[in-house]
Design a protein around this motif. Structure first.
Motif, mmCIF file in Angstrom:
data_model
loop_
_atom_site.group_PDB
_atom_site.id
_atom_site.type_symbol
_atom_site.label_atom_id
_atom_site.label_comp_id
_atom_site.label_asym_id
_atom_site.label_seq_id
_atom_site.Cartn_x
_atom_site.Cartn_y
_atom_site.Cartn_z
ATOM 1 N N ALA A 208 60.469 72.718 45.638
ATOM 2 C CA ALA A 208 59.839 73.626 44.686
ATOM 3 C C ALA A 208 60.384 75.042 44.799
ATOM 4 O O ALA A 208 60.424 75.787 43.807
ATOM 5 N N ASN A 209 60.823 75.438 46.005
ATOM 6 C CA ASN A 209 61.323 76.801 46.235
ATOM 7 C C ASN A 209 62.812 76.949 45.935
ATOM 8 O O ASN A 209 63.315 78.067 45.826
ATOM 9 N N ALA A 210 63.532 75.837 45.815
ATOM 10 C CA ALA A 210 64.996 75.874 45.756
ATOM 11 C C ALA A 210 65.510 76.305 44.392
ATOM 12 O O ALA A 210 65.045 75.837 43.353
ATOM 13 N N ASP A 211 66.501 77.196 44.422
ATOM 14 C CA ASP A 211 67.239 77.553 43.212
ATOM 15 C C ASP A 211 68.420 76.611 43.009
ATOM 16 O O ASP A 211 68.875 76.414 41.883
ATOM 17 N N ILE A 212 68.916 76.054 44.133
ATOM 18 C CA ILE A 212 70.028 75.097 44.098
ATOM 19 C C ILE A 212 69.671 73.939 45.024
ATOM 20 O O ILE A 212 69.239 74.167 46.172
ATOM 21 N N VAL A 213 69.831 72.716 44.547
ATOM 22 C CA VAL A 213 69.615 71.523 45.372
ATOM 23 C C VAL A 213 70.913 70.727 45.402
ATOM 24 O O VAL A 213 71.484 70.406 44.354
ATOM 25 N N LEU A 214 71.385 70.421 46.606
ATOM 26 C CA LEU A 214 72.587 69.616 46.783
ATOM 27 C C LEU A 214 72.194 68.273 47.383
ATOM 28 O O LEU A 214 71.445 68.223 48.359
ATOM 29 N N ARG A 215 72.709 67.200 46.816
ATOM 30 C CA ARG A 215 72.455 65.858 47.333
ATOM 31 C C ARG A 215 73.745 65.049 47.327
ATOM 32 O O ARG A 215 74.738 65.449 46.729
ATOM 33 N N VAL A 216 73.646 63.859 47.933
ATOM 34 C CA VAL A 216 74.714 62.867 47.799
ATOM 35 C C VAL A 216 74.390 61.979 46.598
ATOM 36 O O VAL A 216 75.099 61.966 45.608
ATOM 37 N N SER B 145 71.678 60.230 43.572
ATOM 38 C CA SER B 145 70.779 60.738 42.542
ATOM 39 C C SER B 145 69.331 60.691 43.035
ATOM 40 O O SER B 145 68.970 59.849 43.849
ATOM 41 N N PRO B 146 68.490 61.587 42.531
ATOM 42 C CA PRO B 146 67.088 61.626 42.978
ATOM 43 C C PRO B 146 66.243 60.584 42.261
ATOM 44 O O PRO B 146 66.669 59.997 41.257
ATOM 45 N N GLU B 147 65.052 60.359 42.754
ATOM 46 C CA GLU B 147 64.083 59.580 42.014
ATOM 47 C C GLU B 147 63.606 60.420 40.827
ATOM 48 O O GLU B 147 63.498 61.645 40.930
ATOM 49 N N VAL B 148 63.332 59.766 39.718
ATOM 50 C CA VAL B 148 62.902 60.487 38.517
ATOM 51 C C VAL B 148 61.656 61.326 38.812
ATOM 52 O O VAL B 148 61.538 62.472 38.357
ATOM 53 N N GLU B 149 60.724 60.783 39.606
ATOM 54 C CA GLU B 149 59.480 61.492 39.894
ATOM 55 C C GLU B 149 59.734 62.798 40.640
ATOM 56 O O GLU B 149 58.953 63.750 40.538
ATOM 57 N N GLU B 150 60.824 62.851 41.405
ATOM 58 C CA GLU B 150 61.088 64.039 42.213
ATOM 59 C C GLU B 150 61.680 65.180 41.388
ATOM 60 O O GLU B 150 61.602 66.341 41.790
ATOM 61 N N ILE B 151 62.260 64.854 40.239
ATOM 62 C CA ILE B 151 62.867 65.888 39.395
ATOM 63 C C ILE B 151 61.807 66.869 38.907
ATOM 64 O O ILE B 151 62.047 68.078 38.811
ATOM 65 N N ALA B 152 60.610 66.358 38.636
ATOM 66 C CA ALA B 152 59.527 67.219 38.151
ATOM 67 C C ALA B 152 59.072 68.228 39.206
ATOM 68 O O ALA B 152 58.401 69.218 38.877
ATOM 69 N N LYS B 153 59.440 68.009 40.468
ATOM 70 C CA LYS B 153 59.053 68.930 41.536
ATOM 71 C C LYS B 153 59.968 70.149 41.630
ATOM 72 O O LYS B 153 59.663 71.105 42.348
ATOM 73 N N LEU B 154 61.104 70.107 40.915
ATOM 74 C CA LEU B 154 62.041 71.229 40.943
ATOM 75 C C LEU B 154 61.575 72.333 40.002
ATOM 76 O O LEU B 154 60.952 72.069 38.966
ATOM 77 N N LYS B 155 61.914 73.560 40.326
ATOM 78 C CA LYS B 155 61.543 74.677 39.457
ATOM 79 C C LYS B 155 62.446 74.702 38.222
ATOM 80 O O LYS B 155 63.607 74.273 38.267
ATOM 81 N N ARG B 156 61.920 75.190 37.122
ATOM 82 C CA ARG B 156 62.728 75.337 35.910
ATOM 83 C C ARG B 156 63.847 76.333 36.175
ATOM 84 O O ARG B 156 63.639 77.366 36.816
ATOM 85 N N GLY B 157 65.039 76.011 35.691
ATOM 86 C CA GLY B 157 66.183 76.888 35.906
ATOM 87 C C GLY B 157 66.942 76.606 37.179
ATOM 88 O O GLY B 157 67.974 77.237 37.443
ATOM 89 N N ALA B 158 66.456 75.645 37.985
ATOM 90 C CA ALA B 158 67.164 75.294 39.225
ATOM 91 C C ALA B 158 68.439 74.521 38.895
ATOM 92 O O ALA B 158 68.557 73.892 37.836
#
Length: 374
Positions: A65-73, A75-88
């Motif tokens: 929720a606090n991240a402006d940038i998220v790096l992964r290997v 793809s995320p679960e669809v449910e987890e995308i909603a936890k990201l802030k807008r503009g991230a």
């Protein structure tokens, strides 16, 4: 700006950051947080990240929720995308042709999503090309794995009891993975042959000390991105007949024709497998996308009635998590650095940039690539 690298779910062994990439991103002015345990499978404990300048979080949801940038290997679960802030900004492998639901979720959440598979194959983007960096390791490990499974040695050996002939290795597909497989097999002393539908790669094959197998298929070539063009059914049949003879003589066959966004072409038929020697090994690097070999089972090793072992393990690069993490983390850090404004200490979205045109899937609530909009 805050950057977060979450821990990947099992069975993924790679991480999206290593201590060196953390140092690079901290030097840019980013506040970097790593989820606790994210690097353990690649031999980086939490303390190594702390020493590099990162913070450690055990609260995944809060860090997302606090991240402006998220790096992964992956793809995320669809449910987890909603936890990201807008503009991230979210950067990872996304498999967009198969996971259009993810792109829709990113757009609805207002998250800017970058797909590492869509990184252009250009000189400028080379240091960000994760497909190539991972393919290098997969090509190397395909030969190491086959050599371990083979019931004979690879190099020629002169002994008091007689001379042992070198093993014969046949590499089908001379891209990044294929070239590394050729080089590795040669270093181990095998007799190596290779085939590709693009005659232009013959010089590269020969420069590595291998023999280029010539099969007259008529007009062939490569795309602007350097991939082999799709063959006609008639050309495919001619190719199979020519390769069948080489497969029958080979101890190890490595197939590398993995096509992004499409099922892998069948290069080695059941009849060709049946014509191979008992004890020979087939390593199919395209197992995840359907396989180049008839009889490949994704994620498994199987043995035919004729004693030929077909290895269809997924993501061979992930079997080398330390170096797979190192090069992937470097790809990501190079990408962030390329678009980083040091004065503003922010990621700059230059939508006219050729790199972002290729890999930025969603921006400002919209899916940018028309192939995925409908």
């Amino acid at each position: 700006m805050h950057l977060f690298c979450p821990r990947e779910p099992d069975p993924e062994t790679r991480a999206s950051a290593d201590p060196e990439s953390v140092k690079k991103m901290v030097d840019l002015g980013l506040s970097v947080t790593i989820e606790s345990g994210a690097g353990l499978a690649s031999d980086h404990d939490d303390l190594a990240y702390v020493d590099a300048g990162a913070g450690i979080s055990e609260n995944r949801d809060q860090a997302l929720a606090n991240a402006d940038i998220v790096l992964r290997v992956g793809s995320p679960e669809v449910e987890e995308i909603a936890k990201l802030k807008r503009g991230a900004l979210h950067v990872s492998f996304l498999n967009p042709f198969a996971r259009k639901d993810l792109l829709k979720a990113f757009a609805e959440a207002g998250v800017h999503a970058v797909s590492m598979e869509m990184m252009p194959r250009t000189t400028l983007a080379q240091k960000m090309d994760a497909i190539s960096s991972q393919a290098n390791l997969a090509g190397y490990y395909s030969v190491i794995l086959a050599a371990e499974r083979l019931n004979r040695i690879l190099p020629m050996m002169m002994t008091p009891a007689g001379t042992i002939s070198p093993a014969r290795v046949f590499v089908i597909g001379v891209g990044v993975a294929g070239l590394q497989a050729i080089a590795t097999a040669k270093r181990l002393g095998a007799r190596v042959e290779a085939f590709d539908t693009r005659p232009v790669v013959e010089e590269q094959v020969r420069s590595l000390g291998a023999k280029f197998v010539k099969i007259d298929l008529g007009e062939t070539g490569q795309t602007d991105q350097g991939y082999a063009k799709e063959l006609t059914p008639e050309q495919i049949e001619m190719q199979r007949k020519g390769m069948a003879k080489v497969c029958a003589q080979s101890d190890i066959v490595v197939t590398t024709a993995k096509l992004f966004g499409r099922p892998a072409p069948t290069l080695v038929t059941k009849e060709m497998v049946a014509g191979m020697k008992r004890g020979s090994i087939l390593v199919d690097l395209a197992a995840e996308t359907g396989g180049n070999v008839e009889g490949t089972v994704a994620g498994e090793e199987v043995e035919t009635k004729g004693g030929v072992r077909i290895i269809g393990l997924n993501k061979l690069e992930a079997c080398l998590p330390c170096h797979a993490t190192q090069v992937y983390a470097s790809n990501l850090a190079n990408f962030i650095e390329h678009f980083w404004d040091k004065e503003a200490k922010a990621f700059q979205y230059n939508l006219e940039d050729e790199i972002l045109k290729g890999c930025l899937m969603t921006h400002d609530g919209e899916i940018r690539d028309e192939r995925f909009r409908d």
